[in-house]
Scaffold this active site. Structure first.
Site, mmCIF file in Angstrom:
data_model
loop_
_atom_site.group_PDB
_atom_site.id
_atom_site.type_symbol
_atom_site.label_atom_id
_atom_site.label_comp_id
_atom_site.label_asym_id
_atom_site.label_seq_id
_atom_site.Cartn_x
_atom_site.Cartn_y
_atom_site.Cartn_z
ATOM 1 N N HIS A 130 0.865 -1.184 0.000
ATOM 2 C CA HIS A 130 0.000 0.000 0.000
ATOM 3 C C HIS A 130 0.901 1.234 0.000
ATOM 4 C CE1 HIS A 130 -2.731 2.985 1.886
ATOM 5 N NE2 HIS A 130 -3.731 2.210 1.552
ATOM 6 N N ASP A 207 3.177 -4.325 8.059
ATOM 7 C CA ASP A 207 1.978 -3.508 7.898
ATOM 8 C C ASP A 207 0.795 -4.443 8.074
ATOM 9 O OD1 ASP A 207 -0.286 -2.295 6.943
ATOM 10 O OD2 ASP A 207 0.597 -1.588 5.069
ATOM 11 N N GLN A 210 -4.415 -4.973 7.098
ATOM 12 C CA GLN A 210 -5.387 -5.952 6.592
ATOM 13 C C GLN A 210 -5.210 -7.309 7.270
ATOM 14 O OE1 GLN A 210 -7.803 -5.013 4.631
ATOM 15 N NE2 GLN A 210 -7.024 -3.055 3.875
ATOM 16 N N LYS A 233 -10.360 -0.411 10.296
ATOM 17 C CA LYS A 233 -10.497 -1.611 9.456
ATOM 18 C C LYS A 233 -10.854 -2.822 10.325
ATOM 19 C CE LYS A 233 -7.152 0.167 6.178
ATOM 20 N NZ LYS A 233 -7.972 0.611 5.060
ATOM 21 N N CYS A 371 -4.953 2.523 -3.623
ATOM 22 C CA CYS A 371 -3.741 3.053 -2.963
ATOM 23 C C CYS A 371 -2.578 2.079 -3.101
ATOM 24 C CB CYS A 371 -3.984 3.373 -1.489
ATOM 25 S SG CYS A 371 -5.123 4.724 -1.258
HETATM 26 N N1 PLP Z 1 -1.718 -0.566 4.664
HETATM 27 C C1 PLP Z 1 -2.695 -1.283 4.103
HETATM 28 C C2 PLP Z 1 -2.400 -2.693 3.634
HETATM 29 C C3 PLP Z 1 -3.953 -0.732 3.943
HETATM 30 O O1 PLP Z 1 -4.935 -1.460 3.394
HETATM 31 C C4 PLP Z 1 -4.194 0.585 4.384
HETATM 32 C C5 PLP Z 1 -5.508 1.203 4.160
HETATM 33 O O2 PLP Z 1 -6.209 0.868 3.214
HETATM 34 C C6 PLP Z 1 -3.152 1.292 4.986
HETATM 35 C C7 PLP Z 1 -1.915 0.690 5.107
HETATM 36 C C8 PLP Z 1 -3.332 2.673 5.495
HETATM 37 O O3 PLP Z 1 -4.213 2.679 6.570
HETATM 38 P P1 PLP Z 1 -4.730 4.037 7.209
HETATM 39 O O4 PLP Z 1 -5.246 4.867 6.065
HETATM 40 O O5 PLP Z 1 -5.796 3.613 8.146
HETATM 41 O O6 PLP Z 1 -3.571 4.678 7.881
#
Ligand code: PLP
Length: 413
Positions: A130, A207, A210, A233, A371
């Site tokens: 992401h 990270d 998910q 999430k 993203c």
């Molecule tokens: N990493 C992953 C795999 C994501 O799916 C997301 C959000 O879609 C993020 C990071 C970023 O999360 P946040 O916008 O809640 O900081």
């Protein structure tokens, strides 16, 4: 348990009633919500916890001697304890409350990497990430003269482990990898990846945005150094999240932001920083949201992470089988291990057009690059349509998705 038996699990089937937002009509049809990977809906337990705090307990935390402040502090710190237990962190000192995954990763980039990276050092990521797990590393590499390396993925959307391993040299100071891909649903073999990196002395950040909503996460069993995730999430409020880090690393990192609460003593000559975890929590935090996140943890644990994982696995299998029967549909992302996320294309219909037609039929999906532009570039696509599952989805939702796709095919025929 067989997949279909898992789908019929009473605990899970009843969960749908806990989410008020699911019980509404959109464009005259009952809502089918298949966009939980972007942000999941919230159960009454979370909504009520936030509302109760706002109505009865609102005050600032940590500072006040009055009763409301004590109550707010207890609820807020109680949420930290729940989160510690949820990911099996060894100590509450290691649980930093942030605004979400993005802030958690930036904290590590700026506070762990920036002071230590030198020209010639490398940070290693993968093509699956992401943007939140790409851009913070690009920034810190630019700031320090370090180099960003990217490990490739195959046509299924899986990390090529041999190639990842080949990039792990003594020059790599940090590896940042997603637990589950938000664009393709790939569940990465993080235990294996972490073990390979740690054997070479490489620090590892996962990270977990998910990961945590869909499976049991035990940071000690994983063996990583940092684990980042977001509240919204996992059925909690937006603007909440966690950075878990090993105490010995956090202890040696400078603060990320300066302000109130992160200090013990301030004079113009010298400031003494607060102890962990407060050293990284400057300013008034998202108190209501974090209390809601604590309630989300209670909720997830009451349903059971094992039940959730089994339910979503079976439902994902059902979704893939049904999607494959739709004429002109192409799956994007066919990893051997996938969580409840599926990207696809239908004929040459632009994903945004398809998403709009589905919305007209009450079906909410995500469209675009999710993203994760490099993932789209890897497949030579501007974007996809993505259906993502949570514990409250069922086979009826998938049947409605398929019917809506059939209708879209007719419209664009
Ligand atoms: N990493 C992953 C795999 C994501 O799916 C997301 C959000 O879609 C993020 C990071 C970023 O999360 P946040 O916008 O809640 O900081």
């Amino acid at each position: 348990m067989s997949p279909l038996a898992a789908l019929a699990t009473a605990d899970i089937a009843g969960c749908r009633d806990d989410f008020p937002a699911l019980h509404q009509t959109i464009n005259g049809q009952a809502l089918v919500f298949l966009d939980s990977a972007a942000s999941s809906q919230q159960p009454f337990a979370v909504i009520d916890a936030v509302s109760r705090y706002q109505r009865e307990d609102h005050a600032n935390v940590h500072r006040g001697v009055h009763t409301l402040s004590h109550r707010a502090t207890e609820l807020y710190e109680g949420a930290r304890d729940k989160l510690r237990d949820f990911i099996n962190a060894p100590s509450r000192r290691e649980v930093i409350l942030t605004s979400g995954t993005t802030e958690s990763i930036n904290l590590v980039a700026q506070s762990y990497c920036r002071p230590s990276l030198q020209p010639g050092d490398q940070v290693l990521i993968t093509w699956l990430e992401h943007h939140s797990n790409i851009v913070p590393w690009q920034l810190v590499c630019e700031q320090t003269g370090a180099e960003l390396l990217v490990a490739p993925i195959n046509d299924r959307g899986e990390i090529e482990l041999d190639e990842l391993q080949a990039l792990m040299t003594e020059r790599v100071k940090l590896l940042a990898v997603g637990h589950v891909s938000n664009a393709l649903g790939t569940v990465n073999p993080v235990v294996d990846i972490i073990a390979r990196a740690k054997a070479l002395g490489i620090t590892v950040l996962v990270d977990g945005a998910q990961g945590v909503p869909h499976m049991n996460v035990d940071v000690q069993a994983l063996g990583c150094d940092f684990y980042a995730f977001s509240g919204h999430k996992m059925f909690g409020p937006t603007g909440t999240g966690v950075l878990w880090g090993r105490e010995e690393l956090l202890e040696n990192m400078p603060p990320y932001k300066g302000g109130g609460d992160m200090i013990l003593e301030v004079s113009f000559e010298k400031t003494v920083f607060n102890e962990l975890p407060y050293k990284f929590e400057a300013g008034t935090p998202n108190i209501a949201g974090t209390i809601g996140l604590g309630a989300a943890v209670d909720y997830l644990q009451s349903v059971g992470m094992q039940n959730i994982e089994e339910h979503e696995k079976a439902l994902h299998r059902y979704m893939v089988d049904q999607l494959e029967s739709v004429e002109g549909l192409r799956l994007v992302g066919t990893a051997r291990k996938q969580a409840g996320v599926q990207s696809f294309l239908l004929n040459d219909i632009h994903p945004h057009d398809l998403g709009t037609i589905l919305d007209h039929q009450g079906v909410a999906v995500r469209t675009g690059h999710h993203c994760a532009m490099p993932v789209m570039q890897r497949f030579g696509l501007p974007g996809t349509t993505r259906a993502s599952l949570a514990l409250y989805n069922n086979t009826n939702d998938i049947d409605r998705l398929i019917a809506a796709l059939d209708k879209a095919r007719e419209v664009f025929a």
